[in-house]
Design a protein around this motif. Structure first.
Motif, PDB file in Angstrom:
ATOM      1  N   GLU A  95       0.862  -1.185   0.000  1.00  0.00           N
ATOM      2  CA  GLU A  95       0.000   0.000   0.000  1.00  0.00           C
ATOM      3  C   GLU A  95       0.896   1.231   0.000  1.00  0.00           C
ATOM      4  OE1 GLU A  95      -3.018   0.027   3.038  1.00  0.00           O
ATOM      5  OE2 GLU A  95      -3.238  -2.159   2.956  1.00  0.00           O
ATOM      6  N   THR A  96       0.627   2.166  -0.917  1.00  0.00           N
ATOM      7  CA  THR A  96       1.487   3.355  -1.055  1.00  0.00           C
ATOM      8  C   THR A  96       0.638   4.608  -1.263  1.00  0.00           C
ATOM      9  OG1 THR A  96       1.689   2.914  -3.439  1.00  0.00           O
ATOM     10  CG2 THR A  96       3.429   2.051  -2.001  1.00  0.00           C
ATOM     11  N   PRO A  97      -0.151   5.018  -0.264  1.00  0.00           N
ATOM     12  CA  PRO A  97      -0.933   6.250  -0.428  1.00  0.00           C
ATOM     13  C   PRO A  97      -0.013   7.445  -0.655  1.00  0.00           C
ATOM     14  CG  PRO A  97      -0.934   5.521   1.866  1.00  0.00           C
ATOM     15  CD  PRO A  97      -0.330   4.415   1.068  1.00  0.00           C
ATOM     16  N   PHE A  98      -0.191   8.110  -1.785  1.00  0.00           N
ATOM     17  CA  PHE A  98       0.759   9.129  -2.228  1.00  0.00           C
ATOM     18  C   PHE A  98       0.888  10.275  -1.234  1.00  0.00           C
ATOM     19  CE2 PHE A  98       1.804  12.940  -4.747  1.00  0.00           C
ATOM     20  CZ  PHE A  98       3.031  12.540  -5.233  1.00  0.00           C
ATOM     21  N   GLN A  99      -0.214  10.715  -0.667  1.00  0.00           N
ATOM     22  CA  GLN A  99      -0.193  11.878   0.210  1.00  0.00           C
ATOM     23  C   GLN A  99       0.051  11.533   1.676  1.00  0.00           C
ATOM     24  OE1 GLN A  99      -0.153  14.863  -0.880  1.00  0.00           O
ATOM     25  NE2 GLN A  99      -0.759  14.574  -3.007  1.00  0.00           N
ATOM     26  N   ASP A 100       0.182  10.254   1.996  1.00  0.00           N
ATOM     27  CA  ASP A 100       0.298   9.855   3.408  1.00  0.00           C
ATOM     28  C   ASP A 100       1.386   8.804   3.577  1.00  0.00           C
ATOM     29  OD1 ASP A 100      -0.073   9.405   6.089  1.00  0.00           O
ATOM     30  OD2 ASP A 100      -1.852   8.139   5.830  1.00  0.00           O
ATOM     31  N   PRO A 101       2.656   9.226   3.738  1.00  0.00           N
ATOM     32  CA  PRO A 101       3.742   8.253   3.916  1.00  0.00           C
ATOM     33  C   PRO A 101       3.549   7.353   5.127  1.00  0.00           C
ATOM     34  CG  PRO A 101       4.605  10.462   3.485  1.00  0.00           C
ATOM     35  CD  PRO A 101       3.131  10.614   3.727  1.00  0.00           C
ATOM     36  N   THR A 102       2.828   7.832   6.152  1.00  0.00           N
ATOM     37  CA  THR A 102       2.621   6.999   7.337  1.00  0.00           C
ATOM     38  C   THR A 102       1.700   5.825   7.040  1.00  0.00           C
ATOM     39  OG1 THR A 102       0.741   8.330   8.115  1.00  0.00           O
ATOM     40  CG2 THR A 102       2.942   9.005   8.833  1.00  0.00           C
ATOM     41  N   GLY A 103       0.972   5.888   5.934  1.00  0.00           N
ATOM     42  CA  GLY A 103       0.061   4.806   5.591  1.00  0.00           C
ATOM     43  C   GLY A 103       0.662   3.741   4.697  1.00  0.00           C
ATOM     44  N   TRP A 104       1.959   3.856   4.421  1.00  0.00           N
ATOM     45  CA  TRP A 104       2.592   2.854   3.557  1.00  0.00           C
ATOM     46  C   TRP A 104       2.682   1.511   4.275  1.00  0.00           C
ATOM     47  CZ3 TRP A 104       6.525   3.672  -0.736  1.00  0.00           C
ATOM     48  CH2 TRP A 104       6.169   4.774  -1.524  1.00  0.00           C
ATOM     49  N   VAL A 105       2.495   0.448   3.486  1.00  0.00           N
ATOM     50  CA  VAL A 105       2.660  -0.919   3.986  1.00  0.00           C
ATOM     51  C   VAL A 105       3.634  -1.627   3.041  1.00  0.00           C
ATOM     52  CG1 VAL A 105       1.541  -3.097   4.553  1.00  0.00           C
ATOM     53  CG2 VAL A 105       0.312  -0.931   4.914  1.00  0.00           C
ATOM     54  N   THR A 106       4.749  -2.069   3.586  1.00  0.00           N
ATOM     55  CA  THR A 106       5.821  -2.667   2.788  1.00  0.00           C
ATOM     56  C   THR A 106       6.207  -4.016   3.362  1.00  0.00           C
ATOM     57  OG1 THR A 106       6.689  -0.430   2.398  1.00  0.00           O
ATOM     58  CG2 THR A 106       8.114  -2.285   1.806  1.00  0.00           C
ATOM     59  N   GLU A 107       6.215  -5.036   2.512  1.00  0.00           N
ATOM     60  CA  GLU A 107       6.681  -6.350   2.960  1.00  0.00           C
ATOM     61  C   GLU A 107       8.156  -6.504   2.588  1.00  0.00           C
ATOM     62  OE1 GLU A 107       4.548 -10.434   3.011  1.00  0.00           O
ATOM     63  OE2 GLU A 107       5.725 -10.408   1.135  1.00  0.00           O
ATOM     64  N   LEU A 108       8.967  -6.809   3.580  1.00  0.00           N
ATOM     65  CA  LEU A 108      10.383  -7.089   3.369  1.00  0.00           C
ATOM     66  C   LEU A 108      10.556  -8.583   3.212  1.00  0.00           C
ATOM     67  CD1 LEU A 108      10.331  -4.210   4.517  1.00  0.00           C
ATOM     68  CD2 LEU A 108      12.377  -4.761   5.812  1.00  0.00           C
ATOM     69  N   GLN A 109      11.254  -8.979   2.135  1.00  0.00           N
ATOM     70  CA  GLN A 109      11.415 -10.401   1.824  1.00  0.00           C
ATOM     71  C   GLN A 109      12.902 -10.720   1.686  1.00  0.00           C
ATOM     72  OE1 GLN A 109       9.329 -10.499  -1.927  1.00  0.00           O
ATOM     73  NE2 GLN A 109       7.321 -10.692  -0.956  1.00  0.00           N
ATOM     74  N   GLN A 110      13.395 -11.598   2.551  1.00  0.00           N
ATOM     75  CA  GLN A 110      14.794 -12.007   2.473  1.00  0.00           C
ATOM     76  C   GLN A 110      14.880 -13.509   2.215  1.00  0.00           C
ATOM     77  OE1 GLN A 110      17.966 -10.330   2.576  1.00  0.00           O
ATOM     78  NE2 GLN A 110      18.288 -12.394   1.757  1.00  0.00           N
ATOM     79  N   PRO A 111      15.275 -13.906   1.002  1.00  0.00           N
ATOM     80  CA  PRO A 111      15.471 -15.340   0.743  1.00  0.00           C
ATOM     81  C   PRO A 111      16.506 -15.929   1.710  1.00  0.00           C
ATOM     82  CG  PRO A 111      15.434 -14.113  -1.321  1.00  0.00           C
ATOM     83  CD  PRO A 111      15.483 -13.093  -0.223  1.00  0.00           C
ATOM     84  N   VAL A 112      16.197 -17.114   2.245  1.00  0.00           N
ATOM     85  CA  VAL A 112      17.089 -17.748   3.219  1.00  0.00           C
ATOM     86  C   VAL A 112      17.210 -19.236   2.917  1.00  0.00           C
ATOM     87  CG1 VAL A 112      16.658 -16.081   5.064  1.00  0.00           C
ATOM     88  CG2 VAL A 112      15.140 -18.063   4.810  1.00  0.00           C
ATOM     89  N   ALA A 113      18.251 -19.825   3.488  1.00  0.00           N
ATOM     90  CA  ALA A 113      18.460 -21.273   3.357  1.00  0.00           C
ATOM     91  C   ALA A 113      18.852 -21.823   4.714  1.00  0.00           C
ATOM     92  CB  ALA A 113      19.550 -21.551   2.333  1.00  0.00           C
TER      93      ALA A 113
END
Length: 271
Positions: free
Chosen positions: A253-271
């Motif tokens: 989620e990236t609401p343009f006018q509201d940086p506090t409303g961003w939702v970002t999934e961080l994905q780190q491939p692991v073994a």
């Protein structure tokens, strides 16, 4: 004729500064009363005082200002100098603001040390897919934020020219380079395969599936994304895992006018 007070007001200076310029021979009063010593100025002196202040604000020392004024400087030449200085100051303000934002983010990360993590970690597979992407390189981590924005603008233009539409949330990945710097790639999923023609720096790649990745969801502005990545890498180490590829950011989620409303999934491939 204008009194020193009136001239100072219209020139945007203090009376004290006018007296200082007089002592230096940079701006001599038009007349001085021989009895009272009162200074009087002429409206014809406004061009000189405007040039004097402009040159000083450009960074010239006052002795240099005097030589330039006495040698004559045209309005067009001064205008060009002012525009150059304006651009330099704007660039400096932007850089200082970025540093200030970075310092604030570091302080928030330090304040959270020793507290219970608010992150929820999840191990899951990442599906294969096709990605339209553009890439570039920066020399330092501080340059990543501005670069990502410009890359997404370029990506949107190139995808539009190629007749491609996004088929999911945008993504970005960062790969540190052995020679220094960071390789940045930003992309949008697309239904087009890698065989589709691309140009202008647009790449169409097939992303392989990832068997497992440790992920977390970050809520809030990108200013704090560094702390979230630190938390994720700390969890990778805590679980005895090893990274097996570059990490990705998936912008849910990236609401343009509201940086506090961003939702970002961080994905780190692991073994």
């Amino acid at each position: 004729m204008l009194s020193i007070g009136d001239f100072a007001k219209h020139a945007g200076l203090s009376v004290r500064m006018l007296r200082h310029y007089d002592q230096l021979g940079l701006l001599t009063p038009h007349a001085v009363d021989p009895v009272t010593g009162y200074r009087s100025y002429s409206a014809t002196q406004f061009p000189r005082v405007n040039r004097l202040v402009a040159l000083k604000d450009l960074g010239f020392a006052l002795d240099q200002v005097g030589r330039i004024l006495d040698g004559g400087v045209g309005a067009e030449e001064l205008r060009g100098m002012l525009r150059l200085r304006e651009a330099q100051l704007a660039e400096q303000i932007t850089a200082d603001q970025q540093r200030l934002t970075g310092v604030a983010a570091r302080l928030r990360a330090i304040e959270r040390e020793g507290t219970m993590s608010e992150h929820e970690f999840l191990i899951k597979p990442l599906p294969a897919g096709s990605l339209a992407q553009v890439r570039d390189r920066v020399e330092s981590m501080e340059e990543i934020g501005p670069m990502v924005g410009s890359l997404f603008e370029r990506l949107g233009e190139l995808m539009g020219a190629a007749g491609l539409r996004p088929a999911g949330p945008a993504t970005a990945s960062y790969t540190p380079l052995e020679a220094g710097g960071v390789d940045i790639s930003v992309g949008w999923p697309t239904s087009a395969g890698s065989a589709t023609a691309a140009s202008g720096g647009l790449e169409l790649v097939d992303l392989p599936a990832v068997e497992q990745a440790l992920t977390l969801v970050h809520h809030g502005p990108m200013d704090d994304i560094g702390a979230a990545w630190q938390a994720l890498e700390t969890e990778v180490e805590r679980r005895g895992l090893a990274t097996s590829g570059p990490g990705r950011e998936l912008y849910l989620e990236t609401p343009f006018q509201d940086p506090t409303g961003w939702v970002t999934e961080l994905q780190q491939p692991v073994a």
